[in-house]
Design a protein around this motif. Sequence first.
Motif, mmCIF file in Angstrom:
data_model
loop_
_atom_site.group_PDB
_atom_site.id
_atom_site.type_symbol
_atom_site.label_atom_id
_atom_site.label_comp_id
_atom_site.label_asym_id
_atom_site.label_seq_id
_atom_site.Cartn_x
_atom_site.Cartn_y
_atom_site.Cartn_z
ATOM 1 N N ILE A 1 -23.256 69.653 -36.351
ATOM 2 C CA ILE A 1 -22.484 70.890 -36.218
ATOM 3 C C ILE A 1 -23.172 71.853 -35.252
ATOM 4 O O ILE A 1 -22.508 72.569 -34.502
ATOM 5 N N LYS A 2 -24.488 71.827 -35.235
ATOM 6 C CA LYS A 2 -25.240 72.689 -34.313
ATOM 7 C C LYS A 2 -24.910 72.376 -32.853
ATOM 8 O O LYS A 2 -25.035 73.225 -31.986
ATOM 9 N N HIS A 3 -24.450 71.182 -32.576
ATOM 10 C CA HIS A 3 -24.151 70.760 -31.206
ATOM 11 C C HIS A 3 -22.678 70.941 -30.825
ATOM 12 O O HIS A 3 -22.248 70.453 -29.786
ATOM 13 N N LEU A 4 -21.925 71.675 -31.637
ATOM 14 C CA LEU A 4 -20.512 71.880 -31.351
ATOM 15 C C LEU A 4 -20.262 72.726 -30.105
ATOM 16 O O LEU A 4 -19.149 72.733 -29.585
ATOM 17 N N ASP A 5 -21.280 73.413 -29.621
ATOM 18 C CA ASP A 5 -21.082 74.179 -28.388
ATOM 19 C C ASP A 5 -20.912 73.255 -27.182
ATOM 20 O O ASP A 5 -20.445 73.675 -26.127
ATOM 21 N N LYS A 6 -21.250 71.966 -27.356
ATOM 22 C CA LYS A 6 -21.183 71.011 -26.256
ATOM 23 C C LYS A 6 -20.074 69.967 -26.426
ATOM 24 O O LYS A 6 -19.773 69.241 -25.495
ATOM 25 N N THR A 7 -19.507 69.859 -27.609
ATOM 26 C CA THR A 7 -18.594 68.750 -27.884
ATOM 27 C C THR A 7 -17.573 69.117 -28.965
ATOM 28 O O THR A 7 -17.729 70.118 -29.660
ATOM 29 N N ALA A 8 -16.563 68.285 -29.083
ATOM 30 C CA ALA A 8 -15.639 68.316 -30.215
ATOM 31 C C ALA A 8 -15.962 67.094 -31.072
ATOM 32 O O ALA A 8 -16.520 66.112 -30.564
ATOM 33 N N MET A 9 -15.618 67.151 -32.346
ATOM 34 C CA MET A 9 -15.932 66.027 -33.224
ATOM 35 C C MET A 9 -14.718 65.610 -34.037
ATOM 36 O O MET A 9 -14.011 66.448 -34.583
ATOM 37 N N LEU A 10 -14.518 64.304 -34.077
ATOM 38 C CA LEU A 10 -13.528 63.709 -34.958
ATOM 39 C C LEU A 10 -14.306 62.906 -35.993
ATOM 40 O O LEU A 10 -14.975 61.933 -35.660
ATOM 41 N N LEU A 11 -14.242 63.365 -37.222
ATOM 42 C CA LEU A 11 -14.986 62.761 -38.331
ATOM 43 C C LEU A 11 -14.034 61.944 -39.178
ATOM 44 O O LEU A 11 -13.034 62.458 -39.673
ATOM 45 N N ILE A 12 -14.336 60.681 -39.334
ATOM 46 C CA ILE A 12 -13.559 59.817 -40.208
ATOM 47 C C ILE A 12 -14.382 59.598 -41.472
ATOM 48 O O ILE A 12 -15.546 59.186 -41.407
ATOM 49 N N THR A 13 -13.777 59.916 -42.609
ATOM 50 C CA THR A 13 -14.518 59.840 -43.863
ATOM 51 C C THR A 13 -13.561 59.613 -45.037
ATOM 52 O O THR A 13 -12.369 59.837 -44.929
ATOM 53 N N HIS A 14 -14.109 59.148 -46.127
ATOM 54 C CA HIS A 14 -13.335 59.093 -47.364
ATOM 55 C C HIS A 14 -13.823 60.189 -48.311
ATOM 56 O O HIS A 14 -13.307 60.340 -49.408
ATOM 57 N N MET B 1 3.988 50.371 -39.757
ATOM 58 C CA MET B 1 3.404 51.219 -38.741
ATOM 59 C C MET B 1 2.498 52.242 -39.436
ATOM 60 O O MET B 1 2.931 52.975 -40.314
ATOM 61 N N LEU B 2 1.237 52.275 -39.060
ATOM 62 C CA LEU B 2 0.290 53.191 -39.691
ATOM 63 C C LEU B 2 0.527 54.646 -39.318
ATOM 64 O O LEU B 2 0.462 55.528 -40.152
ATOM 65 N N PHE B 3 0.777 54.913 -38.020
ATOM 66 C CA PHE B 3 0.935 56.281 -37.555
ATOM 67 C C PHE B 3 2.249 56.404 -36.798
ATOM 68 O O PHE B 3 2.545 55.598 -35.930
ATOM 69 N N LYS B 4 3.009 57.415 -37.127
ATOM 70 C CA LYS B 4 4.255 57.676 -36.421
ATOM 71 C C LYS B 4 4.290 59.162 -36.105
ATOM 72 O O LYS B 4 4.047 59.995 -36.985
ATOM 73 N N ASP B 5 4.544 59.471 -34.846
ATOM 74 C CA ASP B 5 4.611 60.860 -34.391
ATOM 75 C C ASP B 5 3.319 61.631 -34.674
ATOM 76 O O ASP B 5 3.356 62.799 -35.055
ATOM 77 N N LEU B 6 2.200 60.980 -34.492
ATOM 78 C CA LEU B 6 0.905 61.632 -34.692
ATOM 79 C C LEU B 6 0.494 62.322 -33.397
ATOM 80 O O LEU B 6 0.513 61.726 -32.324
ATOM 81 N N SER B 7 0.139 63.578 -33.514
ATOM 82 C CA SER B 7 -0.365 64.339 -32.380
ATOM 83 C C SER B 7 -1.688 64.957 -32.813
ATOM 84 O O SER B 7 -1.771 65.594 -33.868
ATOM 85 N N LEU B 8 -2.707 64.750 -32.012
ATOM 86 C CA LEU B 8 -4.047 65.210 -32.363
ATOM 87 C C LEU B 8 -4.718 65.762 -31.110
ATOM 88 O O LEU B 8 -4.815 65.064 -30.102
ATOM 89 N N THR B 9 -5.140 67.014 -31.160
ATOM 90 C CA THR B 9 -5.837 67.645 -30.044
ATOM 91 C C THR B 9 -7.123 68.245 -30.566
ATOM 92 O O THR B 9 -7.131 68.905 -31.605
ATOM 93 N N LEU B 10 -8.207 68.001 -29.845
ATOM 94 C CA LEU B 10 -9.505 68.581 -30.198
ATOM 95 C C LEU B 10 -10.055 69.318 -29.004
ATOM 96 O O LEU B 10 -9.953 68.850 -27.868
ATOM 97 N N LYS B 11 -10.693 70.448 -29.269
ATOM 98 C CA LYS B 11 -11.344 71.237 -28.227
ATOM 99 C C LYS B 11 -12.813 71.382 -28.584
ATOM 100 O O LYS B 11 -13.193 71.298 -29.758
ATOM 101 N N ARG B 12 -13.629 71.618 -27.550
ATOM 102 C CA ARG B 12 -15.054 71.828 -27.784
ATOM 103 C C ARG B 12 -15.226 72.872 -28.892
ATOM 104 O O ARG B 12 -14.551 73.881 -28.934
ATOM 105 N N GLY B 13 -16.129 72.579 -29.804
ATOM 106 C CA GLY B 13 -16.397 73.483 -30.907
ATOM 107 C C GLY B 13 -15.614 73.187 -32.172
ATOM 108 O O GLY B 13 -15.875 73.780 -33.210
ATOM 109 N N GLU B 14 -14.671 72.260 -32.104
ATOM 110 C CA GLU B 14 -13.845 71.939 -33.262
ATOM 111 C C GLU B 14 -14.316 70.657 -33.952
ATOM 112 O O GLU B 14 -14.777 69.730 -33.292
ATOM 113 N N VAL B 15 -14.127 70.646 -35.258
ATOM 114 C CA VAL B 15 -14.323 69.437 -36.052
ATOM 115 C C VAL B 15 -13.018 69.179 -36.791
ATOM 116 O O VAL B 15 -12.525 70.047 -37.509
ATOM 117 N N LYS B 16 -12.476 68.002 -36.578
ATOM 118 C CA LYS B 16 -11.319 67.578 -37.357
ATOM 119 C C LYS B 16 -11.748 66.354 -38.144
ATOM 120 O O LYS B 16 -12.431 65.480 -37.625
#
Length: 173
Positions: free
Chosen positions: A143-156, A1-16
């Motif tokens: 990042i300049k557009h964070l006033d309109k959206t939240a972002m989830l960035l997947i990266t290595h 199982m890759l993820f167990k008990d994962l909780s993720l919340t994003l709000k406008r203006g946030e980058v995770k």
Amino acid sequence: MLFKDLSLTLKRGEVKAVVGASGSGKSTLFELVLGNLKPLDGTLTASRASEVFQDPYTSFHPFYSIINQIKDVASLDGLERYLDEMKLEYSLLLKRPHELSGGQLQRCSIVRALLMKPELLLLDEPTSALDNVIQLDVMKLLIKHLDKTAMLLITHELDLARWCADEIIEIGV
């Protein structure tokens, strides 16, 4: 199982940022959030999302012009501004994907995603097809557009995550 008990919340203006090595489950998480995969257990709720995939050639149909593919999913309201910010000429949108460089096509993908006016912008290695100078410009634009959206960035790239994310989630480490 890759993820167990994962909780993720994003709000406008946030980058995770989700950081991990290849094969650690980053793209699987992305597909779960998009609804392309179903969780084995638990629930998943996602807002109106748009995505930017790592490989722009797989996110556009090869036989249709870029502009038609943008019109299929988004309003063109704000197109000129986004093209200017991405340093793209309108004439590129009249071409088919194989007629553009990988960097040009990736920036078109970002324009399309922003035009969709998402509450959540999912970014899977969005700058990997771009040279270093353009990478920085594109991330600053997003990042300049964070006033309109939240972002989830997947990266290595941990340094990129440290630079732009409010929170870093390391998986597979």
